[in-house]
Design an enzyme around this catalytic site. Structure first.
Site, PDB file in Angstrom:
ATOM      1  N   HIS A  90      -2.843   8.222   5.849  1.00  0.00           N
ATOM      2  CA  HIS A  90      -3.409   6.989   5.030  1.00  0.00           C
ATOM      3  C   HIS A  90      -4.479   6.560   5.464  1.00  0.00           C
ATOM      4  O   HIS A  90      -5.458   6.296   4.714  1.00  0.00           O
ATOM      5  CB  HIS A  90      -2.047   6.033   5.632  1.00  0.00           C
ATOM      6  CG  HIS A  90      -2.135   4.691   4.965  1.00  0.00           C
ATOM      7  ND1 HIS A  90      -2.072   4.489   3.484  1.00  0.00           N
ATOM      8  CD2 HIS A  90      -2.450   3.307   5.554  1.00  0.00           C
ATOM      9  CE1 HIS A  90      -2.335   3.188   3.460  1.00  0.00           C
ATOM     10  NE2 HIS A  90      -2.452   2.560   4.284  1.00  0.00           N
TER      11      HIS A  90
ATOM     12  N   HIS B 268      -9.702   1.712   0.050  1.00  0.00           N
ATOM     13  CA  HIS B 268      -8.333   1.541  -0.030  1.00  0.00           C
ATOM     14  C   HIS B 268      -7.931   0.711  -1.292  1.00  0.00           C
ATOM     15  O   HIS B 268      -8.311  -0.254  -1.880  1.00  0.00           O
ATOM     16  CB  HIS B 268      -7.930   0.679   0.866  1.00  0.00           C
ATOM     17  CG  HIS B 268      -6.411   0.669   1.223  1.00  0.00           C
ATOM     18  ND1 HIS B 268      -5.588   1.186   0.332  1.00  0.00           N
ATOM     19  CD2 HIS B 268      -5.635   0.188   2.344  1.00  0.00           C
ATOM     20  CE1 HIS B 268      -4.318   1.021   0.808  1.00  0.00           C
ATOM     21  NE2 HIS B 268      -4.429   0.447   2.055  1.00  0.00           N
TER      22      HIS B 268
ATOM     23  N   CYS C  53       0.884  -1.125   0.019  1.00  0.00           N
ATOM     24  CA  CYS C  53       0.046   0.068  -0.008  1.00  0.00           C
ATOM     25  C   CYS C  53       0.983   1.238  -0.058  1.00  0.00           C
ATOM     26  O   CYS C  53       0.295   2.482   0.000  1.00  0.00           O
ATOM     27  CB  CYS C  53      -0.892  -0.031   1.274  1.00  0.00           C
ATOM     28  SG  CYS C  53      -1.966  -1.736   1.334  1.00  0.00           S
TER      29      CYS C  53
END
Lengths: 290, 397
Positions: free
Chosen positions: B291, B324, B158
């Protein structure tokens, strides 16, 4: 942005650094290994078995090569300061990916394996390595079939040039799986030919820095004329090239094996040797040997 | 503000569930629109449905059936970035152009149906294999535009998109390239859906980043791209300069493979590394795109670090609009960060309602006007990765 090789570690079907060096020096023939599979039982020299219980074969190969590279530079107990880790691969942890698919297919999505899924993520091997080294550090993983090794080396050279790190554990790893082997045959047959070299696996790590003394200096910018009249290590059939394809087998990161062979061939000399990955050719120079 | 040379941003684009263009995404977010839905791109065998943020197919222009969805998302985004920058392919011919793209799903061997058939002892058609082999994200752009600069596909889970931009910036700084197409791309897949569900970090409800009652993440898909350029390229092309990349830092936690260090060790080290070669201090940062996945653990650790290092800096978590997007997230959010500075407006953190007393800080909850010159975009990942970009933007550029 030249970088110096301080240590070399190999985990491959033919063995390790000693076997490769004996081969490039002509002491033993470059014969095919009995199987193109890599054993990693010698990892217990560096890591207690209990810490390896959940570690897959792909990562074990990477770990064995990485610790051997550190050991080669006498840096296992005294890790280099400001270390970085860079790993390149063609396919990533393939078998672990398929283990996760197996768990979905065999047991149903509800019982899919969280361990297999998390370990199939491509940057887990670098995470495992930094964890086992106890070294929070910059780390990156590259996955591509086009020049993975040259690309990784370039990133290593940039990290050193930027003083982001003082040393880099740079590695390359790929593994075989039954599906990959079958697909390699089928893809070759589509083109009307047989595969010339069996699918193989293995890992090579280099401990790199930009100091002067080491095995050799990797030059990151080489002109073709510089490659005349020096020994070359390549999977291609060329007049002055030593083709170790039978020894290595076919894997996306073969360029790292050729680089290791080139560096070992000039260890302790002031000669140069060349190696390639795809259409890119570079040379290593032994002139900075300690 | 950086002593490492200038990395100009001359183009930015993204495609995600929030919109087909960066402008559309900003409009959606500022209006607090969008919600996840049950997956329609693949079948779900799980009894509980975990909603996702899918990109409508009509957002993906010139999609090719011979490429993966990940590659098609990227191609459409790169096209949009060039169109928006006013630079045509022909302008690139005299320049050294590199491609650095982050992905996660896009580099995985994610052909479940092919594998299932093969496991049954049959020989399925090789189409999925050909599609995979043709769809490496960096390669696909190199081939499409016939480029000859460096190309790299970064697979740091990620943080991949953030890392790709940071690495691309190095290529400019060291003269390897005049222009770098840098970003990230990832598609929703049945495999990652089941994988994240198996780890019990997906939520059956819309995600609620930093909220007291957050219960996990929603997956999403998309692509984000920045066009980075050297001063030399800027002189030749005279593009509009939308911003600059001032710093990049990355550090691994060396703590756990799927959970961040409880004291955000790696994130703090990544921040320190990002600021190292700038003349900026933490107090100069006007805005942070965090994030903020909406998982209890990520937001707790990230929130504690924000409290300690940036106690008064406003921050937004945008995954309530996008989900996400894994390897694309860092690049999409870098594009958002740039657009926020351009517009002088910050999006709300959709899903946030109540402060978590265990964190003690509050993201931006409503559309906020703020003039920003310096901003951060930060990403955390499996493997313990933490990566940070420092961007300059706004009217001062």
């Amino acid at each position: 942005m030249n970088v110096t090789i301080k240590g070399i570690g190999i985990a491959a079907p033919f063995g390790g650094k000693a076997e490769l060096k004996a081969t490039v020096l002509g002491e033993i023939p470059p014969n095919a290994p009995p199987l193109y599979k890599t054993t990693t039982d010698k990892l217990s020299k560096f890591i207690p078995a209990r810490k390896l219980r959940r570690i897959d074969h792909f990562t074990r190969m990477a770990l064995l090569a990485a610790f051997r590279a550190l050991d080669d530079a006498n840096k296992v107990k005294d890790l280099p300061q400001n270390l970085g880790i860079i790993l390149c691969t063609g396919y990533g942890p393939s078998q672990t990916t398929f283990d996760f698919l197996d768990s979905i297919i065999d047991d149903g999505a509800k019982l899919a394996s969280p361990l297999a899924f998390s370990h199939s993520v491509h940057n887990i091997p670098t995470g495992v390595l930094s964890l086992l080294l106890g070294a929070p550090c910059p780390q990156t993983t590259i996955c591509q079939l086009t020049n993975p090794v040259m690309t990784g080396l370039q990133t290593a050279a940039l990290w050193l040039a930027e003083k982001r790190v003082e040393s880099v554990l740079f590695g390359a790893v790929d593994e075989t799986t039954p599906l990959l082997e079958e697909n390699a045959h089928r893809l070759a047959m589509e083109k009307g030919r047989e595969i010339s070299t069996p699918v193989s696996e293995g890992a090579v790590f280099f401990l790199l820095n930009n100091q002067e003394h080491g095995y050799a200096t990797i030059e990151t910018n080489t002109s073709l004329s510089e490659l005349n009249n020096i020994p070359l290590f390549s999977h291609r059939e060329l007049p002055n090239a030593l083709n170790l394809g039978t020894l290595f087998g076919a894997l996306p990161v073969t360029g790292a094996f050729n680089l290791a062979a080139a560096a070992l061939s000039i260890e302790g000399t002031d000669r140069n040797a060349g190696y390639n990955e795809g259409n890119t050719w570079l040379q290593v120079s032994g002139r900075t040997h300690a | 503000m950086s002593d490492l040379g200038t990395i100009n941003i001359i183009g930015a684009a993204c495609i995600c569930a929030a919109g087909a263009t960066l402008d559309d995404c900003m409009d959606s977010m500022l209006a607090k629109r969008g919600a996840p839905v049950a997956p329609s791109l693949f079948k779900c065998e799980l009894t509980e449905i975990y909603p996702v943020f899918e990109v409508p197919n009509e957002f993906i222009n010139n999609s090719s059936p011979h490429l993966t969805r990940t590659a098609n998302l990227l191609r459409a985004t790169v096209d949009d970035a060039f169109t928006g920058s006013g630079i045509s392919h022909k302008n690139l011919e005299s320049l050294k152009v590199g491609v650095c793209i982050g992905t996660s799903v896009g580099a995985s061997l994610s052909f479940l149906d092919f594998y299932r058939t093969w496991k049954q002892g049959r020989h399925p058609e090789l189409d999925p294999i050909h599609r995979y082999l043709k769809s490496n994200p960096a390669d696909i752009i190199v081939n499409q535009y016939a480029l000859d600069g460096p190309s790299q596909t970064v697979v740091n889970a990620c943080t991949s998109g953030t890392d790709a931009i940071g690495i691309g910036a190095s290529w400019i700084r060291h003269g390897l390239c005049d222009i770098v197409i840098a970003g990230g791309t990832d598609e929703l897949s049945e495999i990652s859906y089941n994988g994240f569900a198996s780890l019990k970090i997906t939520s059956p409800e819309p995600c609620r980043p930093f909220d007291k009652d957050r219960s996990g993440l929603n997956l999403g898909e998309g692509a984000g791209v920045l066009l980075l350029a050297s001063d030399n390229a800027v002189d030749k092309l005279s593009p509009r300069i939308r911003g600059k990349v001032l710093g990049y830092g990355t550090f691994g936690d060396a703590h756990h493979l799927t959970a961040p260090h409880p004291k955000a060790r790696g994130l703090k080290m990544a921040l320190k590394a990002a600021f190292k070669n700038t003349t900026l201090g933490y107090g100069d940062i006007d805005f942070i795109n965090v994030h903020g996945t909406g998982t209890p653990t990520n937001d707790h650790v990230e929130g504690l670090a924000l409290q300690e290092i940036f106690p008064t800096t406003p921050y937004s978590a945008t995954k309530g609009f996008t989900g996400h997007t894994l390897g694309a997230a860092g690049a999409i959010e870098a594009a958002f960060t740039l657009a926020c500075m351009e517009r002088g407006e910050l999006p709300p953190s959709k899903g946030f309602a109540e402060v978590d007393p265990g964190i003690g800080c509050r993201p931006i909850a409503e559309r906020t006007q703020k003039s920003c010159r310096y901003a951060l975009s930060q990403s955390l990942a499996f493997g313990g990765n933490n990566s940070v970009l420092i961007l300059e933007g706004g009217e001062g550029i």
